[in-house]
Structure formats: C-alpha cells, structure tokens
Design a protein around this motif. Structure first.
Motif, mmCIF file in Angstrom:
data_model
loop_
_atom_site.group_PDB
_atom_site.id
_atom_site.type_symbol
_atom_site.label_atom_id
_atom_site.label_comp_id
_atom_site.label_asym_id
_atom_site.label_seq_id
_atom_site.Cartn_x
_atom_site.Cartn_y
_atom_site.Cartn_z
ATOM 1 N N SER A 25 -4.748 9.579 -57.162
ATOM 2 C CA SER A 25 -5.826 10.196 -56.399
ATOM 3 C C SER A 25 -7.193 9.735 -56.895
ATOM 4 C CB SER A 25 -5.743 11.723 -56.527
ATOM 5 O OG SER A 25 -6.879 12.325 -55.952
ATOM 6 N N ALA A 26 -8.103 9.601 -55.963
ATOM 7 C CA ALA A 26 -9.499 9.315 -56.319
ATOM 8 C C ALA A 26 -10.026 10.413 -57.243
ATOM 9 C CB ALA A 26 -10.356 9.210 -55.061
ATOM 10 N N ALA A 27 -9.526 11.627 -57.090
ATOM 11 C CA ALA A 27 -9.942 12.733 -57.964
ATOM 12 C C ALA A 27 -9.523 12.474 -59.405
ATOM 13 C CB ALA A 27 -9.353 14.055 -57.466
ATOM 14 N N SER A 28 -8.357 11.889 -59.607
ATOM 15 C CA SER A 28 -7.887 11.580 -60.962
ATOM 16 C C SER A 28 -8.745 10.503 -61.603
ATOM 17 C CB SER A 28 -6.428 11.125 -60.931
ATOM 18 O OG SER A 28 -5.594 12.177 -60.509
ATOM 19 N N VAL A 29 -9.091 9.482 -60.843
ATOM 20 C CA VAL A 29 -9.935 8.412 -61.373
ATOM 21 C C VAL A 29 -11.324 8.956 -61.696
ATOM 22 C CG1 VAL A 29 -10.971 6.162 -60.871
ATOM 23 C CG2 VAL A 29 -8.606 6.634 -60.184
ATOM 24 N N TRP A 30 -11.838 9.816 -60.856
ATOM 25 C CA TRP A 30 -13.132 10.457 -61.087
ATOM 26 C C TRP A 30 -13.088 11.252 -62.399
ATOM 27 C CZ3 TRP A 30 -15.098 14.717 -57.218
ATOM 28 C CH2 TRP A 30 -16.372 15.145 -57.574
ATOM 29 N N GLU A 31 -12.041 12.059 -62.563
ATOM 30 C CA GLU A 31 -11.912 12.864 -63.780
ATOM 31 C C GLU A 31 -11.744 11.975 -65.021
ATOM 32 O OE1 GLU A 31 -9.646 16.843 -65.354
ATOM 33 O OE2 GLU A 31 -8.610 15.640 -63.841
ATOM 34 N N MET A 32 -10.966 10.891 -64.898
ATOM 35 C CA MET A 32 -10.791 9.972 -66.024
ATOM 36 C C MET A 32 -12.119 9.338 -66.422
ATOM 37 S SD MET A 32 -7.094 8.105 -65.432
ATOM 38 C CE MET A 32 -7.510 7.375 -63.850
ATOM 39 N N SER A 33 -12.934 8.986 -65.437
ATOM 40 C CA SER A 33 -14.242 8.376 -65.717
ATOM 41 C C SER A 33 -15.155 9.338 -66.463
ATOM 42 C CB SER A 33 -14.903 7.916 -64.423
ATOM 43 O OG SER A 33 -14.136 6.900 -63.821
ATOM 44 N N ILE A 34 -15.107 10.606 -66.088
ATOM 45 C CA ILE A 34 -15.903 11.621 -66.783
ATOM 46 C C ILE A 34 -15.413 11.759 -68.224
ATOM 47 C CG2 ILE A 34 -16.402 14.106 -66.925
ATOM 48 C CD1 ILE A 34 -16.433 14.078 -63.809
ATOM 49 N N LYS A 35 -14.100 11.803 -68.415
ATOM 50 C CA LYS A 35 -13.544 11.922 -69.767
ATOM 51 C C LYS A 35 -13.861 10.695 -70.611
ATOM 52 C CE LYS A 35 -10.042 15.330 -68.818
ATOM 53 N NZ LYS A 35 -8.682 15.783 -68.964
ATOM 54 N N GLN A 36 -13.914 9.525 -69.988
ATOM 55 C CA GLN A 36 -14.293 8.319 -70.716
ATOM 56 C C GLN A 36 -15.743 8.427 -71.192
ATOM 57 O OE1 GLN A 36 -14.173 4.595 -68.554
ATOM 58 N NE2 GLN A 36 -14.016 3.454 -70.462
ATOM 59 N N GLN A 37 -16.612 8.891 -70.306
ATOM 60 C CA GLN A 37 -18.018 9.047 -70.668
ATOM 61 C C GLN A 37 -18.201 10.025 -71.831
ATOM 62 O OE1 GLN A 37 -20.564 10.706 -67.616
ATOM 63 N NE2 GLN A 37 -22.324 9.574 -68.392
ATOM 64 N N LEU A 38 -17.329 11.033 -71.914
ATOM 65 C CA LEU A 38 -17.387 12.017 -72.992
ATOM 66 C C LEU A 38 -16.687 11.532 -74.265
ATOM 67 C CD1 LEU A 38 -16.613 15.221 -70.879
ATOM 68 C CD2 LEU A 38 -18.841 14.511 -71.803
ATOM 69 N N GLY A 39 -16.093 10.339 -74.215
ATOM 70 C CA GLY A 39 -15.409 9.782 -75.374
ATOM 71 C C GLY A 39 -14.009 10.325 -75.593
#
Length: 114
Positions: A25-39
C-alpha cells in the motif's frame, strides 16, 4: 522486503509463495518514509523499483479508500493502519499483520507471528 528475521515463519512463507499476489500500500510506503526520517527504519531510495523487482504490486490510495478509512469505527487510532484496513475491505484482500486491533474490523488476516 529485506528479509527481516523478526517476520514470522508464516509471514515469510506467504510472501515468498509466488502464487500469492503481494500488494504494498502507498500508506505503508508513506509510513516507512516517516520512520526513516525519524531514524527508526532504513528504506531503499527507489522503493518503487524494489517493489516491482520483487514481483509485488503497488496499491495506490484512492478517494473511496480514503472515505472508507474515515468511516471506520475507532477500534484503532493509527491512520496508516486504518487505511490498510479500508483498502483490504474495499479490494477483498487479506492483511499480513501482528496487530491485535485488526480483528475488530472483520477484515481477513494472515498472522505475521506464526
């Protein structure tokens, strides 16, 4: 996508079975990107190519999904998870998860911990 050992045997079995259609899901990729930004997570720069390379399919968020996610009962307050539930309901898909809140929505699940 990276073969993390925290993923249960049952989840690995379902994901690696080439007869199963796997949607990301695009929602999963969105959430993964946020988690990446948070380290908290490492995500490949070209995740779209990786999804294709692995034989998975992208699941975009459409207006119907958005409306349905907003109408779900508040059993779960995480907006990303609510979107996944709405998408699974709308598209007749199963969700691979270990989240204990998902069963309250009556969506078909695959236990990720087995």
């Amino acid at each position: 996508m990276n073969g993390d050992e925290q993923l249960g045997h049952n989840a690995q079995k379902h994901i690696s079975n080439t007869e199963n259609a796997i949607y990301i899901s695009a929602a999963s990729v969105w959430e993964m990107s946020i988690k990446q930004q948070l380290g908290k997570l490492t995500v490949p720069d070209d995740i779209e190519s990786l999804i294709e390379e692995l034989g998975f399919s992208a699941l975009p968020i459409n207006l119907f999904h958005s409306q349905q996610a907003g109408r779900l009962p508040m059993h779960h307050r995480d907006p990303f998870d609510r979107m996944l539930i709405a998408q699974a309901q709308a598209e007749g898909l199963q969700i691979l998860t270990k989240d204990e809140h998902f069963p309250a929505y009556g969506v078909r699940l695959i236990n990720a911990l087995k």
